[in-house]
Scaffold this active site. Structure first.
Site, PDB file in Angstrom:
ATOM      1  N   GLU A  36     -39.439  30.095  -3.251  1.00  0.00           N
ATOM      2  CA  GLU A  36     -39.639  29.927  -4.693  1.00  0.00           C
ATOM      3  C   GLU A  36     -41.104  30.196  -5.004  1.00  0.00           C
ATOM      4  O   GLU A  36     -41.992  29.607  -4.400  1.00  0.00           O
ATOM      5  CB  GLU A  36     -39.229  28.515  -5.123  1.00  0.00           C
ATOM      6  CG  GLU A  36     -39.574  28.164  -6.559  1.00  0.00           C
ATOM      7  CD  GLU A  36     -38.981  29.121  -7.600  1.00  0.00           C
ATOM      8  OE1 GLU A  36     -37.768  29.353  -7.583  1.00  0.00           O
ATOM      9  OE2 GLU A  36     -39.762  29.653  -8.411  1.00  0.00           O
ATOM     10  N   CYS A  44     -33.949  25.877 -15.962  1.00  0.00           N
ATOM     11  CA  CYS A  44     -33.305  24.703 -16.563  1.00  0.00           C
ATOM     12  C   CYS A  44     -34.201  23.476 -16.489  1.00  0.00           C
ATOM     13  O   CYS A  44     -34.425  22.791 -17.486  1.00  0.00           O
ATOM     14  CB  CYS A  44     -31.974  24.448 -15.861  1.00  0.00           C
ATOM     15  SG  CYS A  44     -31.157  22.962 -16.423  1.00  0.00           S
ATOM     16  N   CYS A  49     -33.206  23.748 -20.304  1.00  0.00           N
ATOM     17  CA  CYS A  49     -32.317  22.647 -20.712  1.00  0.00           C
ATOM     18  C   CYS A  49     -33.000  21.281 -20.759  1.00  0.00           C
ATOM     19  O   CYS A  49     -32.901  20.570 -21.761  1.00  0.00           O
ATOM     20  CB  CYS A  49     -31.143  22.521 -19.749  1.00  0.00           C
ATOM     21  SG  CYS A  49     -30.610  24.033 -18.943  1.00  0.00           S
ATOM     22  N   LYS A  52     -36.212  20.886 -23.047  1.00  0.00           N
ATOM     23  CA  LYS A  52     -35.709  21.165 -24.400  1.00  0.00           C
ATOM     24  C   LYS A  52     -34.986  19.945 -24.980  1.00  0.00           C
ATOM     25  O   LYS A  52     -35.221  19.521 -26.104  1.00  0.00           O
ATOM     26  CB  LYS A  52     -34.785  22.393 -24.342  1.00  0.00           C
ATOM     27  CG  LYS A  52     -34.130  22.829 -25.636  1.00  0.00           C
ATOM     28  CD  LYS A  52     -32.824  22.141 -25.955  1.00  0.00           C
ATOM     29  CE  LYS A  52     -31.789  22.115 -24.888  1.00  0.00           C
ATOM     30  NZ  LYS A  52     -31.133  23.387 -24.612  1.00  0.00           N
ATOM     31  N   ALA A 117     -40.935  35.939  -2.699  1.00  0.00           N
ATOM     32  CA  ALA A 117     -40.220  36.680  -1.663  1.00  0.00           C
ATOM     33  C   ALA A 117     -39.775  38.022  -2.220  1.00  0.00           C
ATOM     34  O   ALA A 117     -39.417  38.136  -3.386  1.00  0.00           O
ATOM     35  CB  ALA A 117     -39.008  35.888  -1.203  1.00  0.00           C
ATOM     36  N   TYR A 179     -28.999  30.911 -29.046  1.00  0.00           N
ATOM     37  CA  TYR A 179     -29.200  29.521 -28.616  1.00  0.00           C
ATOM     38  C   TYR A 179     -30.653  29.058 -28.796  1.00  0.00           C
ATOM     39  O   TYR A 179     -30.928  28.029 -29.399  1.00  0.00           O
ATOM     40  CB  TYR A 179     -28.912  29.391 -27.116  1.00  0.00           C
ATOM     41  CG  TYR A 179     -27.484  29.275 -26.676  1.00  0.00           C
ATOM     42  CD1 TYR A 179     -26.665  30.387 -26.573  1.00  0.00           C
ATOM     43  CD2 TYR A 179     -26.976  28.036 -26.286  1.00  0.00           C
ATOM     44  CE1 TYR A 179     -25.367  30.274 -26.096  1.00  0.00           C
ATOM     45  CE2 TYR A 179     -25.672  27.923 -25.804  1.00  0.00           C
ATOM     46  CZ  TYR A 179     -24.879  29.042 -25.714  1.00  0.00           C
ATOM     47  OH  TYR A 179     -23.606  28.921 -25.237  1.00  0.00           O
ATOM     48  N   GLU A 183     -32.207  26.315 -31.495  1.00  0.00           N
ATOM     49  CA  GLU A 183     -32.609  25.030 -30.911  1.00  0.00           C
ATOM     50  C   GLU A 183     -34.081  24.734 -31.205  1.00  0.00           C
ATOM     51  O   GLU A 183     -34.441  23.621 -31.616  1.00  0.00           O
ATOM     52  CB  GLU A 183     -32.366  25.027 -29.394  1.00  0.00           C
ATOM     53  CG  GLU A 183     -30.888  25.004 -29.043  1.00  0.00           C
ATOM     54  CD  GLU A 183     -30.601  24.874 -27.560  1.00  0.00           C
ATOM     55  OE1 GLU A 183     -29.458  24.534 -27.224  1.00  0.00           O
ATOM     56  OE2 GLU A 183     -31.488  25.121 -26.726  1.00  0.00           O
ATOM     57  N   HIS A 437     -11.342   3.839 -32.257  1.00  0.00           N
ATOM     58  CA  HIS A 437     -11.766   3.566 -33.629  1.00  0.00           C
ATOM     59  C   HIS A 437     -12.844   2.479 -33.677  1.00  0.00           C
ATOM     60  O   HIS A 437     -12.708   1.484 -32.993  1.00  0.00           O
ATOM     61  CB  HIS A 437     -10.547   3.114 -34.445  1.00  0.00           C
ATOM     62  CG  HIS A 437     -10.848   2.966 -35.896  1.00  0.00           C
ATOM     63  ND1 HIS A 437     -11.039   4.055 -36.721  1.00  0.00           N
ATOM     64  CD2 HIS A 437     -11.014   1.865 -36.663  1.00  0.00           C
ATOM     65  CE1 HIS A 437     -11.307   3.615 -37.943  1.00  0.00           C
ATOM     66  NE2 HIS A 437     -11.307   2.297 -37.932  1.00  0.00           N
ATOM     67  N   GLU A 442     -12.294  10.409 -32.653  1.00  0.00           N
ATOM     68  CA  GLU A 442     -10.874  10.132 -32.907  1.00  0.00           C
ATOM     69  C   GLU A 442     -10.265  11.151 -33.863  1.00  0.00           C
ATOM     70  O   GLU A 442      -9.048  11.348 -33.887  1.00  0.00           O
ATOM     71  CB  GLU A 442     -10.671   8.708 -33.450  1.00  0.00           C
ATOM     72  CG  GLU A 442     -11.221   8.478 -34.841  1.00  0.00           C
ATOM     73  CD  GLU A 442     -10.953   7.056 -35.360  1.00  0.00           C
ATOM     74  OE1 GLU A 442      -9.841   6.557 -35.167  1.00  0.00           O
ATOM     75  OE2 GLU A 442     -11.877   6.460 -35.949  1.00  0.00           O
TER      76      GLU A 442
HETATM   77  P1  NDP Z   1     -29.325  35.024 -27.011  1.00  0.00           P
HETATM   78  O1  NDP Z   1     -28.820  36.230 -26.326  1.00  0.00           O
HETATM   79  O2  NDP Z   1     -28.407  33.864 -27.206  1.00  0.00           O
HETATM   80  O3  NDP Z   1     -29.904  35.429 -28.426  1.00  0.00           O
HETATM   81  C1  NDP Z   1     -30.858  36.420 -28.560  1.00  0.00           C
HETATM   82  C2  NDP Z   1     -31.097  36.647 -30.030  1.00  0.00           C
HETATM   83  O4  NDP Z   1     -32.193  37.525 -30.194  1.00  0.00           O
HETATM   84  C3  NDP Z   1     -29.912  37.295 -30.728  1.00  0.00           C
HETATM   85  O5  NDP Z   1     -29.745  36.678 -31.979  1.00  0.00           O
HETATM   86  C4  NDP Z   1     -30.354  38.747 -30.870  1.00  0.00           C
HETATM   87  O6  NDP Z   1     -29.871  39.375 -32.013  1.00  0.00           O
HETATM   88  C5  NDP Z   1     -31.836  38.600 -31.036  1.00  0.00           C
HETATM   89  N1  NDP Z   1     -32.556  39.790 -30.614  1.00  0.00           N
HETATM   90  C6  NDP Z   1     -32.437  40.469 -29.452  1.00  0.00           C
HETATM   91  N2  NDP Z   1     -33.284  41.500 -29.415  1.00  0.00           N
HETATM   92  C7  NDP Z   1     -33.955  41.485 -30.584  1.00  0.00           C
HETATM   93  C8  NDP Z   1     -34.960  42.305 -31.141  1.00  0.00           C
HETATM   94  N3  NDP Z   1     -35.438  43.360 -30.490  1.00  0.00           N
HETATM   95  N4  NDP Z   1     -35.430  42.006 -32.372  1.00  0.00           N
HETATM   96  C9  NDP Z   1     -34.940  40.949 -33.036  1.00  0.00           C
HETATM   97  N5  NDP Z   1     -33.983  40.129 -32.558  1.00  0.00           N
HETATM   98  C10 NDP Z   1     -33.499  40.394 -31.344  1.00  0.00           C
HETATM   99  O7  NDP Z   1     -30.620  34.642 -26.171  1.00  0.00           O
HETATM  100  P2  NDP Z   1     -31.527  33.368 -26.147  1.00  0.00           P
HETATM  101  O8  NDP Z   1     -32.872  33.892 -25.850  1.00  0.00           O
HETATM  102  O9  NDP Z   1     -31.351  32.516 -27.345  1.00  0.00           O
HETATM  103  O10 NDP Z   1     -30.949  32.569 -24.906  1.00  0.00           O
HETATM  104  C11 NDP Z   1     -30.679  33.201 -23.664  1.00  0.00           C
HETATM  105  C12 NDP Z   1     -29.505  32.556 -23.003  1.00  0.00           C
HETATM  106  O11 NDP Z   1     -29.887  31.313 -22.461  1.00  0.00           O
HETATM  107  C13 NDP Z   1     -28.351  32.217 -23.938  1.00  0.00           C
HETATM  108  O12 NDP Z   1     -27.506  33.303 -24.137  1.00  0.00           O
HETATM  109  C14 NDP Z   1     -27.663  31.088 -23.229  1.00  0.00           C
HETATM  110  O13 NDP Z   1     -26.707  31.617 -22.345  1.00  0.00           O
HETATM  111  C15 NDP Z   1     -28.780  30.416 -22.477  1.00  0.00           C
HETATM  112  N6  NDP Z   1     -29.159  29.163 -23.158  1.00  0.00           N
HETATM  113  C16 NDP Z   1     -28.280  28.137 -23.201  1.00  0.00           C
HETATM  114  C17 NDP Z   1     -28.579  26.958 -23.844  1.00  0.00           C
HETATM  115  C18 NDP Z   1     -27.586  25.868 -23.913  1.00  0.00           C
HETATM  116  O14 NDP Z   1     -26.653  25.848 -23.113  1.00  0.00           O
HETATM  117  N7  NDP Z   1     -27.711  24.917 -24.855  1.00  0.00           N
HETATM  118  C19 NDP Z   1     -29.870  26.770 -24.495  1.00  0.00           C
HETATM  119  C20 NDP Z   1     -30.735  27.906 -24.425  1.00  0.00           C
HETATM  120  C21 NDP Z   1     -30.381  29.059 -23.767  1.00  0.00           C
HETATM  121  P3  NDP Z   1     -28.468  40.156 -32.065  1.00  0.00           P
HETATM  122  O15 NDP Z   1     -27.446  39.090 -32.037  1.00  0.00           O
HETATM  123  O16 NDP Z   1     -28.540  40.881 -33.357  1.00  0.00           O
HETATM  124  O17 NDP Z   1     -28.434  41.055 -30.884  1.00  0.00           O
END
Ligand code: NDP
Length: 452
Positions: A36, A44, A49, A52, A117, A179, A183, A437, A442
């Site tokens: 690492e 995470c 996670c 956050k 690595a 996401y 968030e 309840h 529920e």
């Molecule tokens: P996401 O893929 O969820 O969202 C990325 C966003 O950025 C989309 O709305 C996308 O728009 C937009 N985007 C991409 N490229 C551009 C650009 N060039 N200009 C403007 N907007 C752009 O990625 P996140 O970064 O939010 O999160 C990554 C992953 O991490 C998530 O998919 C999820 O799997 C994981 N995660 C999970 C969480 C949880 O379980 N609670 C919390 C945080 C992250 P468009 O839709 O138009 O392509």
């Protein structure tokens, strides 16, 4: 193990998936190494996670202070936030978790290398100036935030930096509709920062049930987040501590911080995969088969670096399946359907199964049950929050194929619903279940009237 190899398994990356695979393999008597370069526990634990969620808790206090008045409490002084305390307490907690990860690896018998690595051949890993021969190499290097390049993009930060800010700004611009964007918009807004959420598309959280995404957006707006849909950023210019964000709508926003949450890319650059037959897709993610094998027989990959489902619990399951494949009976399989997930935006979104739109496309005839109500806390608390719950049912089989919730405790409640869907529960099973309840949950077992 034959003398030919130093290790049975060499894991690159000590995140959720890598550590689980290393520990499980070591518990089966295999000689395992883990390397690492950054932090134990991966995204995470360190910049995802866990910190956050701590920030989400912090950001919810103002509404609770407010609600407490209706229950007879008086908070005699205006509560104030000391950002440095929150940030540093969070960091101390993460360091505690780093220590736990260290012990987990240690106690499993796996050997930990602190360093970057790289792969020097199908069975060769290079770390800290030495080459090690491994029968099997597992790449679990995760992902890294992606920020597009445009004039002034160097002034934007990613979610990584959000956890270590020197100060909280007065105003912030968050870019993205996924996401991380929603968030962090909720966190900043709750912590008292004037928050603008800029998204290029028409709907936030576009891959979720549309009605629920819209509830999230209206709930966020009600809490004070300024949402700019169908909007892109042309340029960021910095003068002093101020960032001026020029939008393609001919207007501009001033902020102390611009967060780009525009997706994450697989961490494969400079890894040395080109010295093997492993195939990397155009977006950098490693291509693997059902058993997480790359095109190079001795090299496997899992977690965010394969870009299937970027969720910690999925990476952990993938690790268990891989170890069973390599060192067990080889019967375990991963099922990517009905993965419960939650977005810790405010209001919170929890979901499992198909959205109404997906279910309609897949099953044709569906029944949809929706309940929208004021949570009990708000009756005396006086807040504007609501809860929306939704069940999507296949009309023919009566099977519940989608379950969605927006509102407080959505993540906690949907986890249980995930078991019900996994078990193939029908709407009749839901109806036959006695409610707890008074609870919000529920409502999921008392919905009788079809909305559609
Ligand atoms: P996401 O893929 O969820 O969202 C990325 C966003 O950025 C989309 O709305 C996308 O728009 C937009 N985007 C991409 N490229 C551009 C650009 N060039 N200009 C403007 N907007 C752009 O990625 P996140 O970064 O939010 O999160 C990554 C992953 O991490 C998530 O998919 C999820 O799997 C994981 N995660 C999970 C969480 C949880 O379980 N609670 C919390 C945080 C992250 P468009 O839709 O138009 O392509």
């Amino acid at each position: 193990m034959t003398d030919q190899f130093d290790y049975d398994l060499f894991v690159i990356g000590a995140g959720s998936g890598g550590v689980r695979a290393a520990r499980m393999a070591a518990s089966k008597g295999k000689k395992v190494a883990v390397a690492e370069e950054r932090y134990l526990g991966g995204t995470c634990v360190n910049v995802g996670c866990v910190p956050k969620k701590l920030f989400v808790y912090a950001s919810q206090f103002p509404e609770l202070f407010h609600a407490s008045a209706g229950f007879g409490w008086s908070v005699t002084q205006q509560p104030t936030l000391d950002w440095a305390t929150l940030r540093d307490n969070k960091t101390a907690e993460i360091e505690r978790l780093n220590g736990i990860y260290n012990s987990l690896i240690d106690n499993s018998g796996a050997e930990l290398f602190d360093g970057r690595a790289t792969i020097a051949g199908p069975h060769l890993v290079s770390v800290n100036g030495h080459n090690y021969r491994a029968r099997t190499i597992l790449v679990a290097t995760g992902g890294w935030p992606y920020i597009p390049e445009f004039p002034g993009s160097e002034h934007a930060i990613s979610s990584n930096e959000m956890f270590f800010l020197d100060d909280l700004p007065k105003a912030a611009v968050v870019v993205g509709g996924g996401y991380i964007a929603v968030e962090f918009a909720g966190i900043l807004n709750g912590l008292g920062v004037e928050t603008h959420l800029v998204y290029r598309g028409p709907v936030l959280l576009k891959s979720f049930d549309r009605e629920m995404s819209e509830k999230v957006a209206s709930g966020m707006a009600a809490k004070g987040i300024k949402i700019h849909l169908n909007t892109e950023i042309d340029q960021i210019t910095k003068s002093g501590n101020n960032l001026s964000v020029a939008l393609n709508t001919q207007s501009s926003l001033d902020a102390g911080l611009v967060l780009y949450a525009t997706g994450r890319q697989a961490n494969t650059q400079g890894l040395g995969l080109e010295s093997t037959n492993a195939v990397v897709r155009a977006n950098g993610a490693i291509q693997v088969d059902d058993n997480f094998a790359t095109a190079e027989p001795s090299i496997y990959a899992l977690g965010d670096v394969i870009d299937r489902v970027q969720l910690t619990p999925v990476a952990i399951q993938e690790a268990m399946v891989l170890v069973d494949h390599l060192y067990g009976q080889g019967l375990a399989q991963i099922d990517y359907s009905d993965i419960p997930t939650a977005v810790f935006c405010q209001p919170e979104l929890g979901t499992v199964g198909l959205s109404e739109e997906q279910a309609r496309a897949e099953y044709g005839e569906i029944d949809v049950y929706v309940s929208d109500f004021k949570p009990m806390l708000q009756t005396l608390g006086g807040g504007a929050d609501r809860i929306t719950m939704k069940l999507v049912v296949d009309s023919i089989s009566d099977k519940v194929v989608g379950c969605h919730m927006v509102g407080e405790h959505a993540a906690e409640i949907i986890q249980g619903m995930g078991i019900a869907l996994k078990a193939g529960a029908t709407k009749a099973h839901f109806d036959a279940t006695v409610g707890i309840h008074p609870s919000a949950a529920e409502e999921f077992v008392t919905m009788r009237d079809k909305a559609r």
